[in-house]
Design an enzyme around this catalytic site. Structure first.
Site, PDB file in Angstrom:
ATOM      1  N   LYS A 684      11.472 -25.953  -4.921  1.00  0.00           N
ATOM      2  CA  LYS A 684      11.916 -25.579  -3.571  1.00  0.00           C
ATOM      3  C   LYS A 684      11.371 -26.504  -2.485  1.00  0.00           C
ATOM      4  O   LYS A 684      11.157 -26.085  -1.354  1.00  0.00           O
ATOM      5  CB  LYS A 684      11.547 -24.117  -3.266  1.00  0.00           C
ATOM      6  N   ASP A 760      18.900 -18.473  -6.699  1.00  0.00           N
ATOM      7  CA  ASP A 760      17.923 -18.498  -5.611  1.00  0.00           C
ATOM      8  C   ASP A 760      18.382 -19.520  -4.577  1.00  0.00           C
ATOM      9  O   ASP A 760      18.375 -20.722  -4.846  1.00  0.00           O
ATOM     10  CB  ASP A 760      16.552 -18.880  -6.170  1.00  0.00           C
ATOM     11  N   HIS A 859      37.758 -28.807  12.310  1.00  0.00           N
ATOM     12  CA  HIS A 859      36.723 -27.832  12.672  1.00  0.00           C
ATOM     13  C   HIS A 859      37.030 -27.156  13.998  1.00  0.00           C
ATOM     14  O   HIS A 859      36.715 -25.994  14.204  1.00  0.00           O
ATOM     15  CB  HIS A 859      35.353 -28.520  12.713  1.00  0.00           C
TER      16      HIS A 859
END
Length: 881
Positions: A684, A760, A859
């Site tokens: 992580k 996760d 966008h």
């Protein structure tokens, strides 16, 4: 010592249920076989007649036997009626099995050992039924039902045997000796009845110690699958049963008195038997009962008439109670039973009425049902119980329509609703009635017959505030996890800057059983995230529809365009380059030189073998493949590398690493373990070691896009894409000093798939390491070759968030949910290939949009929210125009 012996016995029986059950049945069959061998004797008694002891049957005897049988039927009926209040059909079924098999064992023993003396087995069974005690058996069943897994079932059964075994053994011994005194009375009928009693106690004890715990373990193992992800038999309100039974152990003084009394009774028995003139003769055989009647005697019609009447009465009573239990028990004793029941067993589709449903009091039109066998939930006044067949809205309408209806002084109640079944009432926190004192609430909480179901939300919050109930344990202490979440939300709301902040955060109708102890703590709800689908993705000649959970507009649409381009180009191919998770602990030595010695030893084949042996013992899947050792001063950083099957594997690696470090300390006692994770993994966090050496699954995917598809679908050209990739993904990332970030937006796709599939999300940091390469291809150099290399995809298809039902659904969309049936780890590797190929599709589409200058335009059209923007007067007038 004695408790340890019974604990080992319980563990043995629960761990080998088939062997124990078969052994018990074989022993019983052997007894039956011995009975068959004796059946040829003219002295053997049958069910309703005995050649040797066919004596006169007086009407008084028939009446006494009839009354005894009726008492036995009523006694067993009330035992099952009490069992029903426990709230588990498994307890009732197990208890019934216990009763039936105990009767069978007892019957065979009686037939074998007393076949020459009894006037009929039907006279023995009523006494057996009167003496059988299901309380210990049900307590042991509650131990097992409080478990969360089959391993915990065995452990809880062994603990239950350790608690109940010594007491039950002593009680059985005392009971046998006390009842056995009657065998020395000289009264033939009394002696036979006492023999019945002793055999009943022994049969009950024999089954309780062998067949019953084995059968409980086997029944729960066969029923362990659940529609909600937890054992279907697991009941949260039994979680404290072990501690309660431990606290309710009998007084040692009482136990000593029983032992002394047992020794005294044993001496009395021994003295009486030795002092008898004819110890081998049983007076019950040669007494007046041995007189046989002629076949044509005058008493025969009386016997037949009496026995027919007795059978009619007994059978009629049994049928009446059975009909009452099956058809009328639910409605007649609804309130009284439910008020004493300690559980809620509502189906998952039904949800309890919480505090927000309002305060309901009893109405004149509804007759309240109060308890008769225990204290009411409100102390002086019994709470009213409403008919559960009426929906909550009907209750509110009636309550509003009769504002002048009289109410009781006790706290008002809110009923938890089941399907056509009444359950105990719980006062909601919104009621105006005052909460009970802490002492009263603690008494209710510690009462196994009431518990938290009889506490209002306000009273539960008072117990949490006083730390009699821990806040983080609300889900496990209360009867339903959802009520625990609701109470935690209610306690939290007044402390927030905006009191209504939690109003839009949903929490109802969620399976919290899969969250507790696995995914989250202090739960206050769940977060719905939109899930889109991109596809079909043609990968390795298979089509995949990829779920993506995101709140970024255009992401799914852009990825979907890339998938379309790949499908029109013949799809993409992928390979797994490596598969191994890592864990890197840090240890300290007294000096740097000592640390260097340990490093050299770990890098030898002998050192690695010893560490590998210790590591591999901790899991069926984890197999240590490699050790990488780094040194900094007197600190050693050891990177363990191992495959982990279909699991992501961090817990598996941590367990194996801890065991390996223990083995290392045996070899070098001066090793000091600073942490099982020394950031040498690395987990992580962005790290060059993961980018260079890889972590988890290392994958590569590639495709060749024809020039026509590039022009018509991607609205660009191969030359523009190749040039943009060099200047943006390669040179631009290098200028930024990026580690593993040589791509356009790999993290976007990885995060969206991870959230949808229960991974996760924090591991997106390392998993999104990717280098995207584009080259000219084709005979004329107008086609586009694209590849994505991802060396550290950290994911799994079992454990963690993959146990949640919505995330499992997304994994099932990809065909990778759970463990692979063909090869361990294949599902996780397939998911990694899908992630890598979807990243390739996303890279292809975004780079084309950037090259064509379409990014900002798309966008602005699809990724702008006007929810929080107040419209100006001019814009309103323009829109009106």
């Amino acid at each position: 010592m004695l408790a340890r012996l019974f604990r080992l016995h319980g563990l043995l029986v629960a761990s080998h249920p088939w062997e124990v059950i078969v052994g018990t049945l074989v022993l019983t069959v052997c007894l039956v076989s011995m009975n068959n061998n004796l059946a040829a004797s003219s002295q053997m008694c049958s069910w309703n007649e005995c050649p040797k002891v066919e004596e006169k049957i007086h009407s008084s005897d028939v009446i006494i036997l009839t009354i005894t049988r009726c008492m036995a039927i009523v006694y067993i009926y009330f035992q099952f009626k009490n069992l029903r209040q426990l709230g588990s059909k498994y307890i009732l079924g197990i208890a019934g099995l216990f009763t039936v098999f105990s009767s069978f064992v007892f019957s065979t023993v009686v037939i074998h050992f007393f076949g020459k003396e009894l006037t009929g087995l039907n006279e023995a069974l009523p006494f057996f039924l009167l003496l059988i005690d299901l309380s210990k058996a049900c307590t042991l069943a509650k131990f097992a039902l409080s478990s969360n897994s089959q391993e915990e079932v065995r452990e809880n059964i062994s603990q239950g045997m350790a608690i109940l075994g010594p007491t039950f053994t002593l009680d059985a011994l005392v009971e046998c000796l006390v009842i056995g005194v009657g065998t020395m009375s000289g009264v033939p009928q009394l002696e036979i009845m006492c023999c019945f009693g002793c055999m009943s106690v022994l049969a009950n004890y024999f089954v309780f110690m062998t067949f019953f715990p084995a059968c409980v373990s086997l029944v729960l193992e066969l029923s362990r699958e659940s529609r909600e992800g937890r054992p279907i038999w697991q009941l949260s309100h039994f979680a404290r049963v072990l501690a309660e039974e431990e606290d309710n152990k009998p007084n040692p003084v009482t136990q000593r008195v029983k032992i002394i009394m047992s020794l005294g009774l044993a001496l009395v028995h021994a003295h009486t038997r030795l002092a008898a003139e004819h110890p081998g003769q049983n007076r019950s055989v040669d007494g007046p009962m041995a007189t046989r009647l002629d076949a044509g005697g005058t008493m025969r019609p009386l016997k037949l008439t009496s026995m027919d009447l007795e059978q009619v009465i007994t059978l009629g009573l049994a049928l009446l109670l059975a009909v009452k239990y099956v058809f009328f028990e639910q409605t007649e004793t609804e309130s009284s039973l439910s008020l004493m029941s300690p559980t809620i067993s509502s189906p998952p589709t039904q949800k309890p009425t919480m505090a927000g449903d309002g305060c309901r009091r009893d109405l004149p039109a509804l007759k309240p049902q109060t308890t008769t066998n225990g204290p009411a939930a409100t102390g002086a006044a019994s709470p009213a119980v409403f008919d559960s067949k009426l929906p909550p809205e009907t209750d509110r309408q009636k309550a509003e329509a009769a504002p002048g209806a009289p109410v009781e002084n006790g706290p008002c109640v809110s009923c938890f609703e089941e399907t056509l079944a009444q359950t105990p009432c719980v006062p909601p926190s919104g009621c105006t009635a005052e909460a009970r004192t802490l002492e009263e609430c603690m008494a209710v909480l510690s009462d196994p017959q009431r518990g938290t179901r009889f506490l209002s939300d306000k009273e539960v919050m008072n117990l949490v505030t006083s730390r009699n109930i821990l806040n983080y344990k609300l889900e496990s202490v209360l009867e339903t996890p959802e009520r625990g979440v609701a109470i935690r939300r209610e306690m939290l709301s007044p402390k927030l800057p905006v009191l209504s902040a939690l109003a839009s955060l949903p929490y109802k109708d969620y399976d919290y059983s899969k969250v507790m102890g696995t995914c989250c703590e202090n739960v206050i709800g769940f977060m719905p995230v939109p899930v889109g689908v991109a596809g079909p993705l043609l990968l390795d000649e298979k089509q995949f529809y990829v779920p993506m959970a995101t709140t970024e507009g255009c992401l799914v649409a852009s990825t979907n365009r890339g998938c379309r381009a790949l499908s029109l180009s013949g799809g993409c191919s992928s390979r797994i380059l490596a598969d191994s998770m890592t864990r890197g602990p840090v240890v300290r030595l007294p000096s740097a030189c000592r640390a260097a010695e340990v490093k050299v030893w770990l890098e030898t084949s002998d050192g690695f073998s010893l560490i590998q042996e210790a590591f591999d013992q901790t899991s069926r899947f984890a197999r240590l493949e490699k050790l990488m050792v780094g040194l900094a001063g007197r600190n050693l950083y050891i990177r363990f590398q191992s495959q982990t099957g279909d699991a992501m594997g961090m817990n598996m690696l941590s367990k194996g690493t801890e065991q390996a470090l223990h083995r290392l300390r045996q070899q070098y006692p001066d090793v000091e373990v600073l942490s099982v994770s020394g950031n040498y993994c690395t987990d992580k966090k962005s790290a060059a070691i993961n980018w260079v050496l890889g972590r988890g699954k290392s994958a590569v995917s590639e495709a060749t896009i024809p020039a026509k598809v590039v022009r018509e679908v991607l609205k660009s050209s191969s030359a523009s894409l190749v040039e943009l990739n060099i200047n943006k993904n390669l040179v631009g990332s290098a200028m930024a000093g990026s580690i593993g970030g040589f791509n356009a937006h790999a993290a976007n796709i990885v995060a969206a798939i991870y959230i949808a599939c229960g991974q996760d999300p924090a591991q997106t940091v390392g998993s999104s390491n990717c280098i995207t390469q584009m080259e000219f291809a084709g005979a004329e150099g107008e086609d586009l070759y694209i590849s994505c290399t991802m060396p550290s995809i950290e994911l799994g298809t079992v454990g963690g968030g993959t146990n949640l039902a919505p995330q499992q659904a997304c994994l099932q969309m990809l065909g990778v949910q759970g463990t692979s049936s063909s090869e361990p780890g294949e599902n996780a590797r397939q998911l990694a290939r899908v992630v890598c190929a979807t990243v390739l599709a996303g890279e292809l589409s975004l780079m084309a949009a950037l090259a064509a200058g379409h990014l900002v335009k798309s966008h602005m059209a699809h990724n702008r929210s006007r929810t929080n923007l107040s419209e100006s007067p001019s814009s309103k007038s323009e829109s009106a125009a």
